[in-house]
Design a protein around this motif. Structure first.
Motif, short mmCIF file in Angstrom:
data_model
loop_
_atom_site.label_atom_id
_atom_site.label_comp_id
_atom_site.label_asym_id
_atom_site.label_seq_id
_atom_site.Cartn_x
_atom_site.Cartn_y
_atom_site.Cartn_z
N ILE A 229 8.99 94.33 27.22
CA ILE A 229 8.14 94.50 26.03
C ILE A 229 6.92 95.35 26.40
N PHE B 260 13.38 96.51 21.20
CA PHE B 260 12.18 97.34 21.34
C PHE B 260 12.12 98.51 20.35
N THR C 88 13.06 83.98 17.34
CA THR C 88 13.92 85.05 16.82
C THR C 88 14.13 84.99 15.31
N VAL D 264 6.53 86.65 14.76
CA VAL D 264 7.32 85.47 14.44
C VAL D 264 7.21 84.49 15.62
N GLY E 56 7.93 90.95 15.33
CA GLY E 56 8.45 90.75 16.68
C GLY E 56 7.84 89.51 17.30
N TYR F 211 7.16 97.81 20.66
CA TYR F 211 7.70 97.29 19.40
C TYR F 211 8.13 98.45 18.48
N ASP G 198 13.56 96.56 6.49
CA ASP G 198 14.80 95.89 6.85
C ASP G 198 14.43 94.46 7.25
N SER G 199 15.41 93.56 7.19
CA SER G 199 15.14 92.18 7.56
C SER G 199 16.46 91.44 7.74
N PHE G 200 16.62 90.79 8.87
CA PHE G 200 17.84 90.02 9.12
C PHE G 200 17.67 88.55 8.73
N PHE G 201 16.51 87.99 9.02
CA PHE G 201 16.29 86.56 8.80
C PHE G 201 15.23 86.28 7.73
N GLY G 202 14.71 87.33 7.11
CA GLY G 202 13.78 87.16 6.01
C GLY G 202 12.30 87.27 6.34
N ASN G 203 11.98 87.38 7.62
CA ASN G 203 10.55 87.40 7.99
C ASN G 203 9.87 88.73 7.63
N THR G 204 10.54 89.83 7.95
CA THR G 204 9.97 91.14 7.62
C THR G 204 9.93 91.31 6.11
N GLU G 205 10.92 90.75 5.45
CA GLU G 205 10.93 90.80 3.98
C GLU G 205 9.72 90.07 3.40
N THR H 247 11.63 94.22 15.07
CA THR H 247 11.85 94.88 16.35
C THR H 247 13.15 94.36 16.93
N ARG H 248 14.05 95.26 17.26
CA ARG H 248 15.35 94.89 17.84
C ARG H 248 15.55 95.75 19.07
C1 FMN Z 1 19.34 91.28 18.83
C2 FMN Z 1 17.86 91.02 18.74
C3 FMN Z 1 16.97 91.81 19.48
C4 FMN Z 1 15.60 91.56 19.41
N1 FMN Z 1 14.75 92.34 20.15
C5 FMN Z 1 13.42 92.11 20.09
C6 FMN Z 1 12.51 92.91 20.84
O1 FMN Z 1 12.87 93.84 21.56
N2 FMN Z 1 11.18 92.63 20.75
C7 FMN Z 1 10.71 91.63 19.96
O2 FMN Z 1 9.50 91.43 19.92
N3 FMN Z 1 11.54 90.84 19.24
C8 FMN Z 1 12.88 91.07 19.28
N4 FMN Z 1 13.74 90.30 18.55
C9 FMN Z 1 13.17 89.30 17.64
C10 FMN Z 1 13.03 89.95 16.26
O3 FMN Z 1 11.98 90.84 16.26
C11 FMN Z 1 12.90 88.91 15.16
O4 FMN Z 1 14.19 88.36 15.01
C12 FMN Z 1 12.42 89.55 13.86
O5 FMN Z 1 11.06 89.79 13.93
C13 FMN Z 1 12.71 88.67 12.69
O6 FMN Z 1 12.52 89.45 11.54
P1 FMN Z 1 13.55 89.35 10.33
O7 FMN Z 1 13.56 87.91 9.91
O8 FMN Z 1 12.97 90.22 9.27
O9 FMN Z 1 14.88 89.82 10.79
C14 FMN Z 1 15.09 90.51 18.60
C15 FMN Z 1 16.00 89.72 17.88
C16 FMN Z 1 17.36 89.96 17.93
C17 FMN Z 1 18.29 89.07 17.14
#
Ligand code: FMN
Length: 162
Positions: free
Chosen positions: A106, A62, A139, A136, A91, A111, A8-15, A59-60
């Protein structure tokens, strides 16, 4: 060896991490097929042909994302019996987490990769490597320097390369 990476990926980093792994695995002659699917496109009830399943999530709070948790839940009981598996997350590092109280949480709750690994084992898979986290800077990213290279190395370790 047929390997599927579900992420899964919201902002493209995990992708980015998942696609780097796919590329690295696809170059290995022992791997007949390496593919990567967004979790919404993967069918948890159709994993029979795989040798290895790798699951990754941002990680969202935790935990893995709800979509990844749902995917793991929908894998049938013993659906991963006899299969190899590995789990990763992205994360924010303890040092970069702010405000400071977030660091305490944390430390306490960790994570996403560990609960993903537990979900894979629950469905009968055997882990080939310890759950791993990729970092990352903030966020929405970007990934910290060197993390894609580390992801390629980690993927290699999943199939026994040191
Ligand atoms: C609602 C929300 C909750 C998050 N909770 C955590 C967390 O608990 N621990 C952490 O290390 N990062 C947390 N993050 C940062 C995410 O891990 C980071 O956005 C993610 O690694 C980006 O990956 P993506 O681009 O694939 O979505 C959170 C970010 C959001 C937006």
């Amino acid at each position: 060896m047929k390997i599927l990476i579900v992420y899964d990926s919201f902002f493209g980093n995990t992708e980015k991490i998942a696609l780097t792994m796919k590329k690295a695995l696809g170059r290995d002659p022992r791997v007949s097929e390496a593919s990567a699917l967004r979790v919404g496109d993967a069918d948890p009830e159709n994993l029979e042909s795989l040798s290895m399943l790798i699951v990754g999530s941002p990680t969202r709070a935790f935990r893995p994302s709800p979509a990844v948790t749902g995917f793991l839940k929908r894998i049938p009981p013993k659906g991963l019996a006899g299969k190899k598996a590995a789990a990763f997350d992205t994360g924010i590092s303890l040092e970069d987490a702010s405000p400071r109280f977030l660091r305490i949480f944390i430390r306490l709750f960790g994570y996403a990769a560990k609960p993903i690994a537990a979900g894979l084992v629950k469905k009968g898979a055997s882990l080939v490597i310890a759950p791993e986290g990729f970092l990352v800077q903030d966020t929405e990213g970007p990934l910290k320097e060197g993390e894609t290279e580390r992801a390629a190395q980690w993927a290699g370790k999943c199939i026994g390369n040191e």
